[in-house]
Design an enzyme around this catalytic site. Structure first.
Site, PDB file in Angstrom:
ATOM      1  CD  GLU A 193      -2.803  -1.397   2.351  1.00 53.17           C
ATOM      2  OE1 GLU A 193      -2.800  -0.505   3.218  1.00 53.17           O
ATOM      3  OE2 GLU A 193      -3.492  -2.429   2.442  1.00 53.17           O
ATOM      4  CD1 TRP A 198      -1.525   3.010   5.150  1.00 51.07           C
ATOM      5  CD2 TRP A 198      -2.692   4.472   3.938  1.00 51.07           C
ATOM      6  NE1 TRP A 198      -1.975   2.344   4.042  1.00 51.07           N
ATOM      7  CE2 TRP A 198      -2.707   3.218   3.277  1.00 51.07           C
ATOM      8  CE3 TRP A 198      -3.370   5.548   3.358  1.00 51.07           C
ATOM      9  CZ2 TRP A 198      -3.369   3.023   2.065  1.00 51.07           C
ATOM     10  CZ3 TRP A 198      -4.021   5.351   2.155  1.00 51.07           C
ATOM     11  CH2 TRP A 198      -4.020   4.107   1.522  1.00 51.07           C
ATOM     12  CD  GLU A 301      -4.208  -5.820   3.855  1.00 51.96           C
ATOM     13  OE1 GLU A 301      -2.982  -5.981   3.668  1.00 51.96           O
ATOM     14  OE2 GLU A 301      -4.664  -5.031   4.699  1.00 51.96           O
TER      15      GLU A 301
END
Length: 649
Positions: A193, A198, A301
């Protein structure tokens, strides 16, 4: 799908076990027989079913407490186990089971090996993700301070610490063995990701080139230095891409370093038609890219987010959308996150959960594969195709800013030996690079102090291998950028006029393009041209880390020139885990100053956990991130707005 059905399904049982060995081209051409067979099995599986995966299925759940290698929420509901078992390197820190908090390194390395062995004993396939703690600050993976990737690359202050953690990963993977001593194949999914902001390895905290190099370094260290022979490597950025392969490949490390092309996506819309359509479109894009490159496509995911259980048919709705698309239905597996029990979310239903019946139906669907459906996963007869020589410039990375005179040029060459390796600056005289003790061809580069004036130069490296020239290059920025005044987020003057450097400074959500504009600006030489495309998603956003105390200021200000549309803009300030927002329209076409008093910011509608909070002194003392979102107003799907001089005053 049950075991009885698999025999009649035409699934790739051990079909390749007989006859001539199938050639496979994977990252590690010295991988074990079983690792090569797993890769071939997944290739053969495309279009015949999707294996279900679950993170920490044997260590955490709502239906059991102790770990016995058999208890699992998935098994409690379906009587079956996931085909794919996910684990994480947090086991090595002792922060996730079967790791032990406060345990020794050796104990937690053994715990990671045990996890792989327990999953393998149940007939499943192992995947290892990596939520790595911040090597600079000591904080967790959410701590984005410190430009960590630049510090763990070769030459960085924390490079040795990163190597030490890779040593622990290598030990845990190499320790995963069957009773007969056979190494258990594992899919390694590091730095996932990364296109989001984040994690410390994500967009806005590192550049695309730095990400590519740390991914490559990780593979080369495990494969070539530690001689780990039972790994396949997965690349898994986060949704969404609007089906755009260029954006997906922006940080792709290269075919030489990736076996599995992955895609992560979470749904906070309860399975809306828009989310399902966008997810399927992206998965089909990943499948196409994988087919072009000889890679395995995977939904690495996924999960339901937002309010739990709003759509009791969520699993079958998602599977139905994937099955119904001739591209997306080629993905080999889809893995959801862990059931950590207690007050945590259930990503897999447990007995009595509102989605239990749907998950049973999902399991029973012939296209959904669990361990009882697998046979011959590691049996295919294969032979590895020898990898070609590959050269890449390790340091400096493309668009890296160097601020000192003393620097080091490093290139890595694998799969061959160089008769001569050199570097040059802006096409000047070649300088010899010598093989060093760390396996790089390297040499010092002394930059004339007068060059540290915000100019850019191109570094080119060359090596001749078996009579063939190999080359790589990077644009490097020289000199310090004057720091912005307190409270300022961006004036768009510090990017040396380079659009890519600008883009790398921000995280990007959904389809947008950021470039520098010399014609539309509030002041100085440049403003931001922020182009949006809502054809695949109803919003888009960019974000930048702040990490500051804004208590000396009362408002957020910026210069904006709208595009005359009915679309809207949202200023978002993230502080103490809360997401505060201020909205304004884009109908004006003249440049204007927008003032957003902090007293008028409110928590985002979806941020229900902070619904009663205000952007007060406590929050202003801990401002973490600034985001600028654009939202679809119903009429204009594409366009450009201009922004400049974003600051707190």
């Amino acid at each position: 799908m049950g075991a009885a059905a698999v025999a009649a399904s035409g699934l790739p049982l051990p079909a390749a076990a007989a006859g001539r060995a199938t050639p496979v081209r994977i990252v590690d051409d010295k991988a074990t027989r079983e690792t090569r067979a797993l890769f071939q099995y997944m290739l053969d599986l495309r279009g015949q079913g999707v294996m279900f995966g679950h993170e920490h299925s044997l260590s955490d759940g709502f239906t059991f407490e102790g770990m016995d290698g058999e208890s699992s929420d998935v098994e409690a509901v379906t009587g079956d186990y996931p085909a794919v078992f996910g684990w994480d390197t947090l086991i090595l820190n002792g922060f996730q089971k079967p790791g032990v908090y406060g345990g020794t390194e050796e104990e937690n390395i053994e715990a990671l090996s045990w996890a792989f062995e327990a999953s393998d004993a149940q007939g499943g396939i192992n995947v290892l993700s990596a939520h790595l703690y911040n090597f600079v600050t000591g904080g967790d993976f959410w701590d984005t301070a410190g430009r960590v990737v630049s510090q763990i690359l070769p030459g960085g202050a924390k490079h040795a610490d990163f190597n030490a953690f890779l040593d622990r990963i290598a030990a845990g993977v190499k320790g995963a063995k069957r009773p007969d001593g056979t190494l258990i194949p594992i899919v390694f999914r590091p730095f996932h990701e990364n296109n989001g902001g984040w994690f410390w390895w994500g967009a806005g905290h590192t550049t695309s080139a730095e990400f590519i190099e740390i991914f490559r370094y990780t593979v080369e260290y495990l494969r070539d230095t530690k001689k780990v022979r039972n790994l396949l490597y997965a690349y898994s950025p986060n949704s969404s891409f609007g089906g755009d392969p260029t954006t997906y490949l922006k940080t792709y490390p290269g075919d030489e370093f990736v076996d599995i092309l992955g895609y992560d996506a979470y749904d906070n819309s309860a399975g809306s038609a828009e989310w399902l359509s966008g997810t399927v479109k992206d998965l089909a894009m990943v499948v196409d890219l994988a087919a072009e490159r000889g890679k395995v496509p995977a939904f690495t995911e996924f999960g339901e987010s937002g309010e739990e259980g709003r759509n009791p048919q969520w699993f079958t709705d998602l599977l139905g959308a994937i099955k119904g698309d001739p591209g997306a239905n080629q993905v080999t597996h889809m893995l959801t996150w862990a059931n950590f029990g207690g007050n945590n979310r259930a990503y897999v239903p447990f007995p009595g959960h509102v989605m239990e019946a749907d998950f049973v139906a999902y399991h029973d669907d012939p296209y959904s594969l669990f361990t009882s459906d697998l046979e011959g996963v590691f049996d295919a007869r294969t032979r590895a195709v020898k990898n070609d020589p590959f050269l890449h410039l390790v340091t400096p990375t493309d668009r890296q800013r160097l601020t000192t005179s003393e620097n080091t040029i490093r290139l890595r060459l694998t799969g061959g030996h160089a008769a001569r390796a050199t570097y040059s600056v802006d096409g000047g005289r070649p300088v010899r690079l010598c093989l060093d003790e760390d396996g790089f061809h390297s040499a010092p580069w002394m930059v004339d102090p007068s060059w540290l004036d915000n100019r850019s130069v191109t570094i080119t490296v060359n090596a001749k291998v078996n009579g063939r020239e190999h080359t790589d290059s990077a644009l490097v920025l020289l000199g310090e950028v004057a720091p912005l005044p307190a409270g300022w987020i961006d004036d768009f003057e510090g990017y040396a006029g380079d659009d890519l450097t600008l883009s790398e400074a921000y995280s990007h959500v959904n389809a947008n393009t950021t470039t520098l504009s010399s014609d539309h600006k509030g002041s100085g030489s440049f403003g931001l041209a922020y182009s949006y495309d809502f054809t695949s998603a109803g919003y888009t956003g960019i974000g930048k880390s702040v990490g500051a105390d804004w208590n000396d200021f009362s408002a957020l200000k910026l210069w904006v020139q709208g595009d005359g549309s009915t679309n809207g803009a949202t200023l978002q300030v993230v502080a103490l885990g809360a997401y505060f927002e201020y909205n304004f329209g884009l109908s004006g076409t003249e440049g204007q100053e927008i003032t957003a008093p902090f007293s008028e910011f409110r928590p985002a509608p979806w941020d229900t956990g902070h619904a009663d909070e205000l952007l007060d002194a406590a929050h202003l003392a801990e401002v973490a991130t600034f985001n600028l979102y654009l939202g679809y107003g119903g009429t204009t799907a594409t366009g450009t707005v201009y922004v400049d001089d974003i600051r707190a005053e």
